[in-house]
Design a protein around this motif. Structure first.
Motif, PDB file in Angstrom:
ATOM      1  N   ARG A 187      87.491  41.621   2.231  1.00 36.03           N
ATOM      2  CA  ARG A 187      88.756  41.078   1.730  1.00 36.03           C
ATOM      3  C   ARG A 187      89.070  39.701   2.295  1.00 36.03           C
ATOM      4  O   ARG A 187      90.107  39.132   2.003  1.00 36.03           O
ATOM      5  N   MET A 188      88.191  39.208   3.145  1.00 37.66           N
ATOM      6  CA  MET A 188      88.424  37.886   3.760  1.00 37.66           C
ATOM      7  C   MET A 188      87.442  36.853   3.220  1.00 37.66           C
ATOM      8  O   MET A 188      86.261  37.142   3.040  1.00 37.66           O
ATOM      9  N   GLY A 189      87.958  35.651   3.007  1.00 36.49           N
ATOM     10  CA  GLY A 189      87.088  34.506   2.756  1.00 36.49           C
ATOM     11  C   GLY A 189      87.309  33.562   3.924  1.00 36.49           C
ATOM     12  O   GLY A 189      88.453  33.310   4.300  1.00 36.49           O
ATOM     13  N   VAL A 190      86.224  33.097   4.530  1.00 36.57           N
ATOM     14  CA  VAL A 190      86.386  32.339   5.775  1.00 36.57           C
ATOM     15  C   VAL A 190      85.779  30.940   5.661  1.00 36.57           C
ATOM     16  O   VAL A 190      84.662  30.782   5.166  1.00 36.57           O
ATOM     17  N   VAL A 191      86.529  29.962   6.116  1.00 35.04           N
ATOM     18  CA  VAL A 191      85.987  28.601   6.268  1.00 35.04           C
ATOM     19  C   VAL A 191      86.103  28.268   7.756  1.00 35.04           C
ATOM     20  O   VAL A 191      87.205  28.181   8.293  1.00 35.04           O
ATOM     21  N   PHE A 192      84.960  28.116   8.384  1.00 35.89           N
ATOM     22  CA  PHE A 192      84.961  27.870   9.827  1.00 35.89           C
ATOM     23  C   PHE A 192      85.163  26.390  10.132  1.00 35.89           C
ATOM     24  O   PHE A 192      84.978  25.540   9.268  1.00 35.89           O
ATOM     25  N   GLN A 193      85.491  26.154  11.377  1.00 39.78           N
ATOM     26  CA  GLN A 193      85.764  24.779  11.800  1.00 39.78           C
ATOM     27  C   GLN A 193      84.525  23.887  11.640  1.00 39.78           C
ATOM     28  O   GLN A 193      84.601  22.803  11.095  1.00 39.78           O
ATOM     29  N   SER A 194      83.379  24.381  12.135  1.00 38.79           N
ATOM     30  CA  SER A 194      82.154  23.586  11.974  1.00 38.79           C
ATOM     31  C   SER A 194      81.586  23.868  10.587  1.00 38.79           C
ATOM     32  O   SER A 194      81.586  25.002  10.135  1.00 38.79           O
ATOM     33  N   ARG A 195      81.134  22.830   9.944  1.00 32.92           N
ATOM     34  CA  ARG A 195      80.622  23.005   8.576  1.00 32.92           C
ATOM     35  C   ARG A 195      79.354  23.817   8.607  1.00 32.92           C
ATOM     36  O   ARG A 195      78.509  23.619   9.468  1.00 32.92           O
ATOM     37  N   ALA A 196      79.253  24.727   7.659  1.00 36.97           N
ATOM     38  CA  ALA A 196      78.131  25.675   7.718  1.00 36.97           C
ATOM     39  C   ALA A 196      77.449  25.858   6.366  1.00 36.97           C
ATOM     40  O   ALA A 196      77.095  26.960   5.986  1.00 36.97           O
ATOM     41  N   LEU A 197      77.254  24.752   5.652  1.00 41.25           N
ATOM     42  CA  LEU A 197      76.444  24.830   4.438  1.00 41.25           C
ATOM     43  C   LEU A 197      74.987  24.621   4.840  1.00 41.25           C
ATOM     44  O   LEU A 197      74.717  23.931   5.817  1.00 41.25           O
ATOM     45  N   ASP A 198      74.077  25.207   4.088  1.00 35.37           N
ATOM     46  CA  ASP A 198      72.660  24.958   4.342  1.00 35.37           C
ATOM     47  C   ASP A 198      72.320  23.623   3.699  1.00 35.37           C
ATOM     48  O   ASP A 198      72.248  23.521   2.470  1.00 35.37           O
ATOM     49  N   LEU A 199      72.135  22.609   4.516  1.00 32.20           N
ATOM     50  CA  LEU A 199      72.006  21.249   3.992  1.00 32.20           C
ATOM     51  C   LEU A 199      70.731  21.031   3.185  1.00 32.20           C
ATOM     52  O   LEU A 199      70.662  20.124   2.369  1.00 32.20           O
ATOM     53  N   ASP A 200      69.727  21.867   3.415  1.00 33.97           N
ATOM     54  CA  ASP A 200      68.456  21.740   2.675  1.00 33.97           C
ATOM     55  C   ASP A 200      68.578  22.261   1.248  1.00 33.97           C
ATOM     56  O   ASP A 200      67.752  21.942   0.397  1.00 33.97           O
ATOM     57  N   LEU A 201      69.549  23.109   1.010  1.00 31.57           N
ATOM     58  CA  LEU A 201      69.671  23.754  -0.303  1.00 31.57           C
ATOM     59  C   LEU A 201      70.701  23.040  -1.171  1.00 31.57           C
ATOM     60  O   LEU A 201      71.569  22.329  -0.660  1.00 31.57           O
ATOM     61  N   THR A 202      70.607  23.244  -2.472  1.00 26.56           N
ATOM     62  CA  THR A 202      71.601  22.664  -3.374  1.00 26.56           C
ATOM     63  C   THR A 202      72.895  23.472  -3.250  1.00 26.56           C
ATOM     64  O   THR A 202      72.899  24.584  -2.704  1.00 26.56           O
ATOM     65  N   LEU A 203      73.939  22.910  -3.823  1.00 23.77           N
ATOM     66  CA  LEU A 203      75.225  23.610  -3.774  1.00 23.77           C
ATOM     67  C   LEU A 203      75.119  24.955  -4.499  1.00 23.77           C
ATOM     68  O   LEU A 203      75.602  25.979  -4.012  1.00 23.77           O
ATOM     69  N   ARG A 204      74.438  24.948  -5.642  1.00 26.26           N
ATOM     70  CA  ARG A 204      74.296  26.204  -6.398  1.00 26.26           C
ATOM     71  C   ARG A 204      73.533  27.250  -5.564  1.00 26.26           C
ATOM     72  O   ARG A 204      73.893  28.416  -5.521  1.00 26.26           O
ATOM     73  N   GLN A 205      72.486  26.789  -4.884  1.00 27.44           N
ATOM     74  CA  GLN A 205      71.712  27.728  -4.058  1.00 27.44           C
ATOM     75  C   GLN A 205      72.550  28.264  -2.903  1.00 27.44           C
ATOM     76  O   GLN A 205      72.487  29.440  -2.572  1.00 27.44           O
ATOM     77  N   ASN A 206      73.344  27.392  -2.308  1.00 24.69           N
ATOM     78  CA  ASN A 206      74.240  27.839  -1.228  1.00 24.69           C
ATOM     79  C   ASN A 206      75.187  28.915  -1.725  1.00 24.69           C
ATOM     80  O   ASN A 206      75.393  29.942  -1.069  1.00 24.69           O
ATOM     81  N   LEU A 207      75.770  28.674  -2.901  1.00 21.97           N
ATOM     82  CA  LEU A 207      76.743  29.631  -3.433  1.00 21.97           C
ATOM     83  C   LEU A 207      76.054  30.939  -3.849  1.00 21.97           C
ATOM     84  O   LEU A 207      76.591  32.030  -3.653  1.00 21.97           O
ATOM     85  N   THR A 208      74.865  30.812  -4.403  1.00 24.97           N
ATOM     86  CA  THR A 208      74.122  32.015  -4.811  1.00 24.97           C
ATOM     87  C   THR A 208      73.811  32.890  -3.594  1.00 24.97           C
ATOM     88  O   THR A 208      73.947  34.117  -3.631  1.00 24.97           O
ATOM     89  N   TYR A 209      73.408  32.226  -2.506  1.00 20.90           N
ATOM     90  CA  TYR A 209      73.099  32.959  -1.272  1.00 20.90           C
ATOM     91  C   TYR A 209      74.347  33.675  -0.756  1.00 20.90           C
ATOM     92  O   TYR A 209      74.314  34.853  -0.405  1.00 20.90           O
ATOM     93  N   HIS A 210      75.454  32.953  -0.749  1.00 15.45           N
ATOM     94  CA  HIS A 210      76.675  33.554  -0.221  1.00 15.45           C
ATOM     95  C   HIS A 210      77.150  34.707  -1.110  1.00 15.45           C
ATOM     96  O   HIS A 210      77.622  35.732  -0.604  1.00 15.45           O
ATOM     97  N   ALA A 211      77.013  34.536  -2.422  1.00 20.90           N
ATOM     98  CA  ALA A 211      77.391  35.631  -3.340  1.00 20.90           C
ATOM     99  C   ALA A 211      76.554  36.866  -3.011  1.00 20.90           C
ATOM    100  O   ALA A 211      77.078  37.986  -2.950  1.00 20.90           O
ATOM    101  N   ALA A 212      75.269  36.643  -2.770  1.00 23.77           N
ATOM    102  CA  ALA A 212      74.379  37.772  -2.433  1.00 23.77           C
ATOM    103  C   ALA A 212      74.834  38.451  -1.142  1.00 23.77           C
ATOM    104  O   ALA A 212      74.793  39.681  -1.039  1.00 23.77           O
TER     105      ALA A 212
END
Lengths: 265, 250
Positions: B88-113
């Motif tokens: 029930r929580m969506g979290v945005v942490f203080q330090s940025r935590a996107l996988d910089l090697d992956l595209t935005l779509r890939q990042n979102l797909t991973y997180h959805a999984a």
């Protein structure tokens, strides 16, 4: 039970595969290391190191042939430590938090991460075995199939060890210690490069250490499997160590226990 | 799987924190912290650097385990039903935590999984979320190529993928230029209005807080005051009230 476990598992595998494909240097580095040993070290030692007939071999074998299973295990060992390194890196960059706030239990997330790293390292081993085949290291054809479960089990053990180590490392800079105190001693104090009877002749103490080294059993499990044989003792040792290392990892990453409690992601 | 499971008690607040403490060795970082975030509300967790905001976020998201007190997300006890609570929580942490090697779509797909969402449903939800955060054009770009503000919006989108009831943002506007900061804040406030997502926004910037916002003032690990920003400020500005309460901490 929460649905979507398989989707989460597949997602973690997919991300690891994707990262692996993007980091071509990692694949090359993983391949070059054992190939240097096979092409240079083994070629040099071929003439000086005599090998008697020892199981699973049914005849005298060249040193290249003897050392190949050890080099397969070496790939798994470095890959396991690489995934440990990437866990520490993920923790430093904050990416680890994203994984750990998933609603699935940590043992499952860590297990999926472990499976993903084993998948990648098995691909590396098969690439190495193909090149070794071109170099005339030719185990039986069915050996290439029979070795897969041994690779998976050994990969799980070494990967779980890597995960456990990652939970104890505070910063990426401390990782050099892992090379000196884990990777090198494990590799050299094993049957990867020389048979145990040879070691016993020179040092009974070292022989004892090698016998207790889980990496020795991973090497032997792979060696026997590659020649379509099953070594029960090695299997039990590797399976037992894999479970023990993974259990320790789960404890260490548990927010209520282990070092994680004091430090967090 | 439905993206959001039935609520056990729709009358419960989106987040309830009661008597929570946490220590690192002998240092007590959180002391008997209690507050609630009502459903559909924007609550600001206000505190100077080192006040314990990030530690509190880590405890709420179960990165750290709190041995004392109670935390409930949408009525689910974090300790006994951690999976249900975290879902029930969506979290945005203080330090940025996107996988910089992956595209935005890939990042979102991973997180959805990671939230058990895959296939067609994941693809549809990713498109929805990309439109929500205004990044439809950047989906195939590598995360490393996005600006700081875009990365933050991407992280907010990522946190919304599984339709959480509660959005936790730890200094989400920190390190952004004035324009990007305003955009991120407007985005979050818009989400509350449109989607009814409850939000806990940790910050040390007073200008991110509106008079009608609920404020939880955290200082040296303790909640010093809480209530509507206008009420806490009284005749003073919020900054003056904060300085008076904390004895001049900044």
């Amino acid at each position: 039970m929460r649905p979507g476990w398989f989707a989460a598992f597949r997602g973690i595998l997919w991300r690891e595969g994707l990262r692996f494909l993007r980091q071509k240097g990692r694949f090359l580095a993983a391949l070059v290391r054992p190939l240097v040993w096979l092409f240079i070290f083994a070629a040099g030692f071929r003439s000086v190191l005599g090998l008697s007939i020892i199981p699973p071999y049914q005849t005298y074998v060249l040193y290249d042939t003897y050392v190949a299973p050890g080099l397969c295990a070496m790939i798994l060992l470095f890959s396991g430590m690489q995934s440990s390194l990437s866990m520490v890196y993920d923790r430093e960059t904050g990416a680890m938090r994203t994984l750990l706030v998933s609603p699935y239990p940590r043992w499952f997330l860590l297990g999926s991460k472990l499976a993903a790293s084993v998948m990648v390292s098995c691909l590396q081993v098969y690439a190495f075995l193909f090149i070794a085949w071109l170099w005339r290291v030719e185990p039986p054809l069915w050996g290439y199939v029979a070795v897969l479960p041994a690779l998976i089990l050994s990969g799980l053990m070494l990967g779980a060890l890597g995960l456990f180590i990652s939970s104890t490392i505070r910063q990426l800079e401390n990782f050099a210690g892992v090379m000196n105190f884990v990777i090198f001693p494990m590799f050299f104090a094993s049957s990867a490069l020389y048979p145990l009877w040879r070691i016993r002749e020179s040092s009974p103490l070292l022989h004892l250490i090698c016998q207790w080294n889980p990496f020795t059993h991973a090497v032997e499990l792979i060696r026997f499997a590659l020649y379509c044989r099953f070594d029960l003792k090695s299997f039990l040792a590797v399976a037992g160590c894999a479970m023990a290392f993974f259990a320790l990892t789960v404890v260490m990453y548990d927010p209520a226990r282990g070092l994680w409690r004091k430090r967090g992601a | 799987m439905s993206l959001t499971a039935p609520r056990p008690d729709s009358g419960s607040p989106a987040l309830r924190v009661e008597g929570v403490g946490h220590s690192f060795g002998r240092f007590q970082a959180l002391k008997n912290v209690s507050f609630a975030v009502p459903r559909g509300a924007f609550a600001a967790l206000l505190g100077a650097n080192g006040a314990g905001k990030t530690t509190l976020f880590s405890v709420i998201t179960r990165l750290y385990d709190s041995r004392s007190g109670l935390i409930e997300a949408a009525g689910h006890d974090l300790r006994r039903q951690s999976g249900e609570a975290l879902a029930r929580m969506g979290v945005v942490f203080q330090s940025r935590a996107l996988d910089l090697d992956l595209t935005l779509r890939q990042n979102l797909t991973y997180h959805a999984a990671l939230h058990g969402i895959s296939g067609r449903r994941a693809r549809a939800r990713i498109e929805e979320v990309a439109a929500m955060v205004g990044l439809e054009e950047k989906m195939e770009a590598r995360a490393a190529a996005l600006s700081g503000g875009q990365q933050r919006r991407a992280e907010i989108g990522r946190a919304l993928l599984h339709k959480p009831e509660l959005l936790l943002l730890d200094e989400a506007a920190a390190g952004l230029d004035v324009r990007a900061r305003a955009e991120v804040l407007a985005l979050v406030r818009g989400l509350i209005a449109r989607e009814g997502v409850s939000t806990l926004w940790a910050t040390h910037n007073f200008d991110e807080i509106e008079p009608e916002d609920r404020v939880i003032l955290l200082h040296k690990g303790e909640v010093l005051a809480q209530g509507r920003a206008a009420e806490l400020a009284g005749d003073q500005t919020l900054t003056e009230a904060f300085l008076a309460l904390t004895g001049g901490a900044s």
